[in-house]
Design a protein around this motif. Structure first.
Motif, PDB file in Angstrom:
ATOM      1  N   GLU A  41      25.973  68.172  22.696  1.00  0.00           N
ATOM      2  CA  GLU A  41      24.751  67.972  22.592  1.00  0.00           C
ATOM      3  C   GLU A  41      25.601  66.495  21.540  1.00  0.00           C
ATOM      4  O   GLU A  41      26.635  66.612  20.668  1.00  0.00           O
ATOM      5  CB  GLU A  41      24.034  68.670  20.982  1.00  0.00           C
ATOM      6  CG  GLU A  41      23.959  69.720  21.865  1.00  0.00           C
ATOM      7  CD  GLU A  41      22.805  71.295  20.273  1.00  0.00           C
ATOM      8  OE1 GLU A  41      22.213  71.863  21.043  1.00  0.00           O
ATOM      9  OE2 GLU A  41      23.037  70.798  19.319  1.00  0.00           O
ATOM     10  N   ALA A 378      15.201  62.366  22.665  1.00  0.00           N
ATOM     11  CA  ALA A 378      14.546  62.766  23.815  1.00  0.00           C
ATOM     12  C   ALA A 378      16.669  62.819  24.829  1.00  0.00           C
ATOM     13  O   ALA A 378      16.413  63.180  26.268  1.00  0.00           O
ATOM     14  CB  ALA A 378      14.335  61.251  25.259  1.00  0.00           C
ATOM     15  N   ARG A 379      17.787  61.667  24.494  1.00  0.00           N
ATOM     16  CA  ARG A 379      18.573  62.223  24.962  1.00  0.00           C
ATOM     17  C   ARG A 379      18.888  63.021  25.215  1.00  0.00           C
ATOM     18  O   ARG A 379      19.443  64.088  23.677  1.00  0.00           O
ATOM     19  CB  ARG A 379      19.806  61.769  23.880  1.00  0.00           C
ATOM     20  CG  ARG A 379      21.158  61.129  24.334  1.00  0.00           C
ATOM     21  CD  ARG A 379      21.978  60.595  23.436  1.00  0.00           C
ATOM     22  NE  ARG A 379      22.072  59.763  23.512  1.00  0.00           N
ATOM     23  CZ  ARG A 379      22.638  58.248  24.911  1.00  0.00           C
ATOM     24  NH1 ARG A 379      23.656  58.863  24.808  1.00  0.00           N
ATOM     25  NH2 ARG A 379      22.305  56.641  24.375  1.00  0.00           N
ATOM     26  N   ASP A 380      19.545  64.061  26.369  1.00  0.00           N
ATOM     27  CA  ASP A 380      20.066  65.707  26.041  1.00  0.00           C
ATOM     28  C   ASP A 380      21.329  65.326  27.382  1.00  0.00           C
ATOM     29  O   ASP A 380      20.979  64.724  28.663  1.00  0.00           O
ATOM     30  CB  ASP A 380      18.889  66.553  27.184  1.00  0.00           C
ATOM     31  CG  ASP A 380      19.296  67.155  27.443  1.00  0.00           C
ATOM     32  OD1 ASP A 380      20.527  67.443  27.465  1.00  0.00           O
ATOM     33  OD2 ASP A 380      18.224  67.949  27.653  1.00  0.00           O
ATOM     34  N   ASP A 383      21.506  66.804  30.889  1.00  0.00           N
ATOM     35  CA  ASP A 383      19.973  65.835  31.555  1.00  0.00           C
ATOM     36  C   ASP A 383      20.452  64.893  31.885  1.00  0.00           C
ATOM     37  O   ASP A 383      20.200  63.674  30.985  1.00  0.00           O
ATOM     38  CB  ASP A 383      18.430  66.292  31.338  1.00  0.00           C
ATOM     39  CG  ASP A 383      17.770  65.740  31.903  1.00  0.00           C
ATOM     40  OD1 ASP A 383      17.998  65.282  33.191  1.00  0.00           O
ATOM     41  OD2 ASP A 383      16.423  65.696  31.461  1.00  0.00           O
ATOM     42  N   GLN A 385      18.043  62.515  33.481  1.00  0.00           N
ATOM     43  CA  GLN A 385      17.170  62.317  33.535  1.00  0.00           C
ATOM     44  C   GLN A 385      16.301  62.033  32.614  1.00  0.00           C
ATOM     45  O   GLN A 385      15.202  61.315  31.959  1.00  0.00           O
ATOM     46  CB  GLN A 385      15.851  62.543  34.758  1.00  0.00           C
ATOM     47  CG  GLN A 385      15.977  62.719  35.603  1.00  0.00           C
ATOM     48  CD  GLN A 385      16.550  61.651  36.530  1.00  0.00           C
ATOM     49  OE1 GLN A 385      16.042  60.486  36.443  1.00  0.00           O
ATOM     50  NE2 GLN A 385      17.973  61.532  37.604  1.00  0.00           N
ATOM     51  N   TRP A 386      17.246  61.896  31.112  1.00  0.00           N
ATOM     52  CA  TRP A 386      16.782  62.340  29.819  1.00  0.00           C
ATOM     53  C   TRP A 386      16.236  60.801  29.749  1.00  0.00           C
ATOM     54  O   TRP A 386      15.441  60.463  28.732  1.00  0.00           O
ATOM     55  CB  TRP A 386      18.309  62.333  28.621  1.00  0.00           C
ATOM     56  CG  TRP A 386      19.031  61.347  28.838  1.00  0.00           C
ATOM     57  CD1 TRP A 386      20.168  61.322  29.414  1.00  0.00           C
ATOM     58  CD2 TRP A 386      19.350  60.067  28.079  1.00  0.00           C
ATOM     59  NE1 TRP A 386      21.238  60.397  28.608  1.00  0.00           N
ATOM     60  CE2 TRP A 386      19.738  59.715  27.892  1.00  0.00           C
ATOM     61  CE3 TRP A 386      18.684  59.518  27.130  1.00  0.00           C
ATOM     62  CZ2 TRP A 386      20.812  58.187  27.325  1.00  0.00           C
ATOM     63  CZ3 TRP A 386      17.877  58.232  26.101  1.00  0.00           C
ATOM     64  CH2 TRP A 386      19.534  58.544  26.678  1.00  0.00           C
ATOM     65  N   GLU A 387      16.814  59.556  29.813  1.00  0.00           N
ATOM     66  CA  GLU A 387      15.996  58.296  29.680  1.00  0.00           C
ATOM     67  C   GLU A 387      15.090  57.694  30.462  1.00  0.00           C
ATOM     68  O   GLU A 387      13.972  57.178  29.676  1.00  0.00           O
ATOM     69  CB  GLU A 387      16.749  56.961  30.619  1.00  0.00           C
ATOM     70  CG  GLU A 387      16.890  55.594  30.184  1.00  0.00           C
ATOM     71  CD  GLU A 387      17.804  54.586  30.213  1.00  0.00           C
ATOM     72  OE1 GLU A 387      17.943  53.726  30.050  1.00  0.00           O
ATOM     73  OE2 GLU A 387      18.528  55.032  30.221  1.00  0.00           O
ATOM     74  N   SER A 389      12.817  60.524  30.754  1.00  0.00           N
ATOM     75  CA  SER A 389      12.039  60.757  28.806  1.00  0.00           C
ATOM     76  C   SER A 389      11.518  60.212  28.138  1.00  0.00           C
ATOM     77  O   SER A 389      10.804  59.834  27.634  1.00  0.00           O
ATOM     78  CB  SER A 389      12.655  62.233  28.695  1.00  0.00           C
ATOM     79  OG  SER A 389      11.745  62.811  28.053  1.00  0.00           O
TER      80      SER A 389
END
Length: 409
Positions: A41, A378-380, A383, A385-387, A389
């Motif tokens: 994280e 939203a940064r994950d 994932d 694809q977080w950007e 999101s």
């Protein structure tokens, strides 16, 4: 080490590009131990710094691998007198590391994380059968849940930096006023507040499963207007919109290619908020959204995370609710019906605010502001694809703000 005033964008890059992983491997190698790490994280707190939680495992093939170690690294300033930390320098700045649960900002984290301590403090003679971390924000707060033999419900342990006694008092005042907050268990220990489970299910789950709003807008307003006057004496905490410039900075750091859109929206929101009537100062929740609301059979039966409860404004709680609700479709495709719920709640809240002489334009602008504060979140790292999101959240914020000139009918 370069100048300590390195930018937060550089700090995020250090944690994201793998450089910090080399620092961790080198730190263990210097002690004769070979370890690999990966980022679990990343937390960016605007104006303070960047922290990362890492899982550290044995490197190479090991016949009997050790259990993973959880390590935290931060660019935040840590008192030089603090022990049980390792300070390492990069070409850009210093990173401070510690092994969980020895968080220098959370003195009670070990008390709430080590099973033997949990059983001794909160077990009342019963055996601890399960202990899990619900959330952890380095240097800020943590929540764990414990289950003891013979008990069907979890006991939640909220770990704070300070003011555990104040949070305990807030819970007592709200509970006595009939607000359905968790009942406290005992008094704080090592800045840890123990709380019983509330009934019902999180509203977030109810929203996912329902095709009509699980509770009415009127019920929300009724709940928020029953907060006791006694809370007006505690120190006020800033609303999300009061820290908008900080969150806009975090959003630009997360998605720098969208900086122009973010700056434009930030300015337009500010222009509205400077003139929009905010309403009278009252007592409010301060972090009111669907994950903190529990519902059952069409009623509100639980309200959690009252850390920010105190003097504030009703419109900020309503905007917090709308903003978080509006981003749910960016989290999970099963929330595709939620924009209709947003329309419904905005209409309900607008009717009430208009009767109170409070600016509806302010509600739309503040709701958009809340979404803007959620872009960086939203940064994950799990994932890729977080950007996408994050950019979707920016679009949601822009759409909410567009209602300022084209109000809900």
């Amino acid at each position: 080490m370069r100048d300590s005033q390195w930018s937060e964008a550089e700090q995020v890059e250090l944690f994201s590009n793998g450089e910090v992983l080399e620092m961790i491997s080198g730190m263990y190698a210097s002690a004769g131990v070979h370890k690999n790490a990966h980022l679990v994280e990343l937390h960016h707190r605007p104006g303070a710094g960047v922290s990362g939680l890492f899982e550290v495992v044995d490197a190479g093939e090991v016949e009997e691998p050790n259990a993973p170690i959880y390590l935290v690294g931060t660019t935040e300033k840590i008192d030089p007198e603090i022990k049980n930390v390792v300070r390492m320098s990069s070409e850009r700045g210093e990173v401070v590391f510690w092994e969980h649960p020895n968080d220098p900002g959370l003195p009670g984290l070990a008390t709430a994380s080590i099973p033997e301590r949990v059983q001794a403090v909160w077990g009342s003679g019963s055996e601890l059968v399960d202990l899990n971390t619900v959330s952890y924000r380095p240097l800020r707060r943590a929540v764990l849940k414990a289950k003891f033999a013979g008990q069907s419900d979890w006991l939640f342990l909220k770990v704070l930096r300070k003011d555990a006694q104040l949070l305990w008092r807030k819970h007592v005042l709200l509970y006595q006023a009939g607000v359905p907050v968790p009942e406290v268990v005992g008094t704080p220990v090592d800045e840890v507040v123990a709380l019983k489970t509330v009934p019902g299910v999180p509203m977030a789950r109810a929203i996912m499963e329902a095709r009509t709003p699980p509770i009415s807008g009127g019920q929300i307003v009724a709940l928020l207007t029953t907060f006791p006057e006694a809370l007006s004496t505690v120190e006020a905490r800033p609303a999300w919109t009061d820290r908008l410039s900080w969150y806009a900075h975090a959003a630009r750091t997360a998605v720098p290619a969208q900086s122009a859109r973010i700056d434009s929206l930030n300015k337009r929101i500010d222009d509205v908020l400077h003139t929009a009537e905010r309403g009278p100062r009252v007592t409010n929740h301060g972090d009111f959204y669907e994950a903190n609301i529990f519902v059952e059979d069409g009623r509100i039966c639980g309200l959690i995370d009252v850390d920010s409860a105190g003097p504030g404004y009703l419109i900020d709680d309503l905007a917090c609710f709308v903003g978080h609700l509006a981003v749910l479709p960016t989290l999970d495709a099963r929330y595709s019906h939620v924009p209709e719920f947003v329309d419904y709640y905005l209409d309900e809240f607008a009717r009430y605010l208009e009767l109170q002489g409070i600016s509806v334009a302010g509600l739309y602008a503040r709701s958009a502001a809340v979404v803007l504060t959620l872009i960086a979140g939203a940064r994950d790292e799990e994932d890729p694809q977080w950007e996408t999101s994050a950019i979707a959240r920016l679009k949601v914020a822009e759409e909410l703000f567009s209602r300022v000139s084209a109000p809900v009918a």
